[in-house]
Each structure stands twice: as structure tokens, then as C-alpha cells.
Design a protein around this motif. Sequence first.
Motif, PDB file in Angstrom:
ATOM      1  N   VAL A 124     -18.805  -2.360  -3.945  1.00 26.63           N
ATOM      2  CA  VAL A 124     -19.978  -1.718  -3.361  1.00 26.63           C
ATOM      3  C   VAL A 124     -19.538  -0.777  -2.228  1.00 26.63           C
ATOM      4  CG1 VAL A 124     -21.618  -3.542  -3.930  1.00 26.63           C
ATOM      5  CG2 VAL A 124     -20.295  -3.688  -1.807  1.00 26.63           C
ATOM      6  N   PRO A 125     -20.248   0.350  -2.049  1.00 24.49           N
ATOM      7  CA  PRO A 125     -19.976   1.206  -0.890  1.00 24.49           C
ATOM      8  C   PRO A 125     -20.543   0.571   0.366  1.00 24.49           C
ATOM      9  CG  PRO A 125     -21.782   2.099  -2.184  1.00 24.49           C
ATOM     10  CD  PRO A 125     -21.264   0.909  -2.938  1.00 24.49           C
ATOM     11  N   LEU A 126     -19.830   0.726   1.483  1.00 21.60           N
ATOM     12  CA  LEU A 126     -20.243   0.151   2.755  1.00 21.60           C
ATOM     13  C   LEU A 126     -20.400   1.254   3.802  1.00 21.60           C
ATOM     14  CD1 LEU A 126     -17.879  -2.963   2.880  1.00 21.60           C
ATOM     15  CD2 LEU A 126     -20.269  -2.900   2.156  1.00 21.60           C
ATOM     16  N   TYR A 127     -21.368   1.058   4.678  1.00 16.09           N
ATOM     17  CA  TYR A 127     -21.693   2.032   5.726  1.00 16.09           C
ATOM     18  C   TYR A 127     -21.563   1.356   7.082  1.00 16.09           C
ATOM     19  CZ  TYR A 127     -23.785   4.456   1.747  1.00 16.09           C
ATOM     20  OH  TYR A 127     -23.981   5.064   0.539  1.00 16.09           O
ATOM     21  N   ASN A 128     -21.293   2.160   8.126  1.00 11.36           N
ATOM     22  CA  ASN A 128     -21.287   1.612   9.478  1.00 11.36           C
ATOM     23  C   ASN A 128     -22.126   2.494  10.395  1.00 11.36           C
ATOM     24  OD1 ASN A 128     -19.723   3.855  10.100  1.00 11.36           O
ATOM     25  ND2 ASN A 128     -17.822   2.692  10.389  1.00 11.36           N
TER      26      ASN A 128
ATOM     27  N   PRO B 141     -20.529   6.716   2.739  1.00 14.32           N
ATOM     28  CA  PRO B 141     -19.902   5.407   2.950  1.00 14.32           C
ATOM     29  C   PRO B 141     -18.529   5.548   3.598  1.00 14.32           C
ATOM     30  CG  PRO B 141     -19.851   6.010   0.620  1.00 14.32           C
ATOM     31  CD  PRO B 141     -20.691   7.043   1.310  1.00 14.32           C
ATOM     32  N   VAL B 142     -18.145   4.526   4.348  1.00 14.30           N
ATOM     33  CA  VAL B 142     -16.841   4.557   5.016  1.00 14.30           C
ATOM     34  C   VAL B 142     -15.750   3.879   4.193  1.00 14.30           C
ATOM     35  CG1 VAL B 142     -17.802   4.723   7.321  1.00 14.30           C
ATOM     36  CG2 VAL B 142     -17.417   2.472   6.339  1.00 14.30           C
ATOM     37  N   MET B 143     -16.152   3.019   3.257  1.00 12.89           N
ATOM     38  CA  MET B 143     -15.176   2.323   2.424  1.00 12.89           C
ATOM     39  C   MET B 143     -15.895   1.621   1.276  1.00 12.89           C
ATOM     40  SD  MET B 143     -14.382  -0.996   4.866  1.00 12.89           S
ATOM     41  CE  MET B 143     -13.235  -1.695   3.687  1.00 12.89           C
ATOM     42  N   LYS B 144     -15.099   1.067   0.364  1.00 11.92           N
ATOM     43  CA  LYS B 144     -15.627   0.218  -0.702  1.00 11.92           C
ATOM     44  C   LYS B 144     -14.955  -1.144  -0.615  1.00 11.92           C
ATOM     45  CE  LYS B 144     -17.187   3.502  -4.202  1.00 11.92           C
ATOM     46  NZ  LYS B 144     -17.132   3.845  -5.644  1.00 11.92           N
ATOM     47  N   MET B 145     -15.683  -2.137  -1.076  1.00 10.15           N
ATOM     48  CA  MET B 145     -15.166  -3.507  -1.043  1.00 10.15           C
ATOM     49  C   MET B 145     -15.827  -4.304  -2.158  1.00 10.15           C
ATOM     50  SD  MET B 145     -15.477  -6.253   2.143  1.00 10.15           S
ATOM     51  CE  MET B 145     -14.601  -5.192   3.287  1.00 10.15           C
TER      52      MET B 145
ATOM     53  N   ASP C  83     -16.325 -10.358  -1.503  1.00 14.02           N
ATOM     54  CA  ASP C  83     -15.581 -10.388  -0.244  1.00 14.02           C
ATOM     55  C   ASP C  83     -16.458  -9.955   0.938  1.00 14.02           C
ATOM     56  OD1 ASP C  83     -13.346 -11.188  -1.666  1.00 14.02           O
ATOM     57  OD2 ASP C  83     -12.581  -9.146  -1.898  1.00 14.02           O
ATOM     58  N   TYR C  84     -17.321  -8.975   0.700  1.00 14.08           N
ATOM     59  CA  TYR C  84     -18.208  -8.530   1.767  1.00 14.08           C
ATOM     60  C   TYR C  84     -19.153  -9.656   2.196  1.00 14.08           C
ATOM     61  CZ  TYR C  84     -22.056  -6.273   4.176  1.00 14.08           C
ATOM     62  OH  TYR C  84     -23.025  -5.958   5.100  1.00 14.08           O
ATOM     63  N   ILE C  85     -19.736 -10.356   1.236  1.00 13.50           N
ATOM     64  CA  ILE C  85     -20.643 -11.461   1.576  1.00 13.50           C
ATOM     65  C   ILE C  85     -19.892 -12.562   2.305  1.00 13.50           C
ATOM     66  CG2 ILE C  85     -22.123 -13.270   0.625  1.00 13.50           C
ATOM     67  CD1 ILE C  85     -23.022 -11.296  -1.494  1.00 13.50           C
TER      68      ILE C  85
ATOM     69  N   LEU D 272     -20.407  -3.289   9.157  1.00 14.54           N
ATOM     70  CA  LEU D 272     -20.471  -2.769   7.791  1.00 14.54           C
ATOM     71  C   LEU D 272     -21.755  -3.261   7.123  1.00 14.54           C
ATOM     72  CD1 LEU D 272     -16.770  -3.339   6.703  1.00 14.54           C
ATOM     73  CD2 LEU D 272     -17.848  -1.149   7.283  1.00 14.54           C
ATOM     74  N   ARG D 273     -22.463  -2.336   6.496  1.00 16.75           N
ATOM     75  CA  ARG D 273     -23.724  -2.666   5.835  1.00 16.75           C
ATOM     76  C   ARG D 273     -23.734  -2.125   4.409  1.00 16.75           C
ATOM     77  NH1 ARG D 273     -27.105   0.515   7.399  1.00 16.75           N
ATOM     78  NH2 ARG D 273     -25.954   1.757   8.932  1.00 16.75           N
ATOM     79  N   ILE D 274     -24.517  -2.780   3.558  1.00 16.37           N
ATOM     80  CA  ILE D 274     -24.800  -2.246   2.227  1.00 16.37           C
ATOM     81  C   ILE D 274     -26.159  -1.575   2.291  1.00 16.37           C
ATOM     82  CG2 ILE D 274     -25.271  -2.773  -0.202  1.00 16.37           C
ATOM     83  CD1 ILE D 274     -23.368  -5.084  -0.023  1.00 16.37           C
ATOM     84  N   PHE D 275     -26.205  -0.340   1.837  1.00 12.79           N
ATOM     85  CA  PHE D 275     -27.415   0.467   1.898  1.00 12.79           C
ATOM     86  C   PHE D 275     -27.876   0.802   0.484  1.00 12.79           C
ATOM     87  CE2 PHE D 275     -29.119   4.857   1.821  1.00 12.79           C
ATOM     88  CZ  PHE D 275     -30.251   4.676   2.587  1.00 12.79           C
ATOM     89  N   PHE D 276     -29.110   0.478   0.164  1.00 13.87           N
ATOM     90  CA  PHE D 276     -29.762   0.846  -1.090  1.00 13.87           C
ATOM     91  C   PHE D 276     -28.963   0.385  -2.318  1.00 13.87           C
ATOM     92  CE2 PHE D 276     -32.598   3.108  -3.817  1.00 13.87           C
ATOM     93  CZ  PHE D 276     -33.728   3.313  -3.044  1.00 13.87           C
TER      94      PHE D 276
END
Length: 289
Positions: free
Chosen positions: A60-64, A77-81, A85-87, A97-101
Motif C-alpha cells: 500500500v502507498p503511505l503518506y506522512n 505517497p512517501v513510500m510503499k509497504m 507490516d504497516y498494521i 505514516l498513514r493510508i489514504f483512500f
Amino acid sequence: MERIQTKPIERVKDISKEAFIERYYKPQKPVLIEGLTKEWPAYKKWNLDYIQSLAGDQEVPLYNNEPTKGKQYSAEPVMKMKLYDYIEILKTKPTDLRIFFYNILDNMPKLISDFEYPDIGLKFFKRLPAMFFGSEGSKVLPHYDMDLSDLVHFHFHGKKSVMLFAPDQTQYLYRIPFSVHNLEEIDLDNPDFETYPALKKLQGYEVVMNHGDALYMPSGYWHYIKYLNGGFSMTLRAFTKKPKTFAKMLYNVFFMRHFENGMRKLRGQKWIDYKNEITIKNTHKNLSE
């Protein structure tokens, strides 16, 4: 310390379609509805462990919260993960780091059977049920949705605080031209009234959402969101039926967004700095009129 002027969002336990339309939809007034999700499977099932169990290997793409600079797009997005692992990070430590939409239909269709589109008088667009994830302390830049939909926002796993501002408050929010957000340097939790005096006139609504709560956000309302715990939310949207609002939505989606990204690629940081200067000048000009 002085705070932004807000009043509590009205809370109701249950509400009929007729009452919702008359009291909230027609006057375009926000409301938090408790109990709207209690009959859903999601009410009992949806937590971080459950979503993580369905994550598989998807990335998933992640935003900050770092302001975009130079020739970056306005929402990049600033990165993918890996979602798993993100959860795991959300469950163990704070992160900005947030998941958006996150589109449920495209990415995790199994969840569709866990919720219903509530019968409250809104004609929901069923192609875009979207989820949003954040960690304790993470914030979402104040903004309004580009498509100007009426939104019903459901929160799960933990708590989050939400500030809402009606469209007529835009003149005090330091909105950036050709965008749907305000100056990224502004902190609504610790407002600098000397540098940004228009914030003193700002009047909004505020509420803390708990697991299963549903928040109605009328078309064009600004929202500033802060996660009090790691958790996630889902938004269902209903497109406007008003011709003027529909025309503005078309402008936002098909012209403004592409023009903005084009100018960023063409002029880079000079374009961003120019817009920031114009924003402050125009906002403060409104104060003296």
C-alpha cells in the motif's frame, strides 16, 4: 493557550431517514450518529487484527505530514509497504505514516459483506467505499473533499478527534489557490494567532469518535482529523444533486487538480511559494474589508 473556537457536534443515538433529512441533510449540518453500525458484522469483527489477517502480500502507498516540495504532486505517497507490516507498526508504536483512500472494492472486497449502506436518505456511490488508517497522534491536514460529496465517516478500533468547518469558514482557513487544503504550516491544535490572525475568527465543530460511530460531514465541509489511538475509518460518499455544486466538482476534478500538478512540474517550488504568499495576502485582505 487560546484555541480555535469550536462547539460540540450534536450526537444522536438513532435517527430515522425523515429526521436525518430534515434536521441535518437539508440544512447541511453535521451530526454524529451512535448505533448506526451496531447491527453490522463489522461492529464486532473490524479491528486491526482482523484487517491484518486479510492483508496477504499486498503493498500500500503511505503518506506522512511533511509538506510536498518542489515538483512533487500535491498528494504524493512517501513510500510503499506491505499492509501486514504497516498494521504491525500501528499496533506497536506511533508513526506519522498513514493510508489514504484505500478502496475496499478493489483491495479487500471480502469486507463488503461486513457493512450496509445506511438507509438515511443519501444515495451512496457504491463504487468508492474507502478506508483510512492512522497511528496514535497522526494528523490529517485540514481539507475538504475535491468531489464535494456528502460523507458519512465511520470509525473503528480506538478513538479519533475531528474538527469540522462549514464552507463559509474558508475565508479564515488560509486556503491555498488551486487546492482543497490550507497552509501546511498552520497547526490548528496550537494556532499562531499573531502570524495567522484570521484563525481568531474561525468557528467550527468538534467531536471525538469512538468505535462504530458514524459522522455525517456535509458537502464541502473542511475536516481536520487526529488519531488518538491507532485505528482506521471508512467513508461512504453521496454525490451532490445541486447543479452549482456539481459544476464546481467537475471543475475541481477535471481542471483544477490537473492544472495544479502541471504547474508544480513546470515551476516547482516557485509555484508553491507564490501560492503561499498569495494565500496570506488575500486572507488578510478579507479581514480588513
